[in-house]
Design a protein around this motif. Structure first.
Motif, mmCIF file in Angstrom:
data_model
loop_
_atom_site.group_PDB
_atom_site.id
_atom_site.type_symbol
_atom_site.label_atom_id
_atom_site.label_comp_id
_atom_site.label_asym_id
_atom_site.label_seq_id
_atom_site.Cartn_x
_atom_site.Cartn_y
_atom_site.Cartn_z
ATOM 1 N N THR A 13 43.421 40.975 52.063
ATOM 2 C CA THR A 13 42.344 41.177 51.099
ATOM 3 C C THR A 13 41.013 41.101 51.812
ATOM 4 O O THR A 13 40.806 40.230 52.654
ATOM 5 C CB THR A 13 42.394 40.116 49.991
ATOM 6 N N ASP A 45 46.565 39.341 38.531
ATOM 7 C CA ASP A 45 45.507 38.407 38.170
ATOM 8 C C ASP A 45 45.916 37.767 36.849
ATOM 9 O O ASP A 45 47.078 37.823 36.457
ATOM 10 C CB ASP A 45 44.126 39.065 38.131
ATOM 11 N N TRP A 63 38.604 46.585 43.337
ATOM 12 C CA TRP A 63 37.812 46.189 42.182
ATOM 13 C C TRP A 63 36.380 45.928 42.596
ATOM 14 O O TRP A 63 36.085 45.646 43.744
ATOM 15 C CB TRP A 63 38.416 44.996 41.451
#
Length: 70
Positions: A13, A45, A63
């Protein structure tokens, strides 16, 4: 996981947050998951599952957003 089941996965990430002012920030991130062998994990999530949960899949998500404190 080095057990007999061998459910290995690697997640990477990368994210960034930029302050536009004292109370406002913008943010963005990208996450990729590589399932190996029999692993069938997904990126999740609190409310959403991103990608599939099929063995050997490679789900990813991007995102971005704005954060403002009142």
């Amino acid at each position: 996981d080095k057990t007999v089941s061998n459910f290995d996965a690697v997640q990477t990430t990368l994210g960034y947050k930029l302050a536009l002012s004292k109370r406002t920030k913008v943010y963005t991130a990208y996450s990729a998951l590589t399932n190996k062998n029999k692993s069938a994990l997904a990126i999740v999530d609190a409310t959403t599952t991103y990608g599939t949960t099929v063995a050997n899949s490679k789900p990813s998500t991007f995102w971005s957003g704005i954060e403002h404190n009142f």
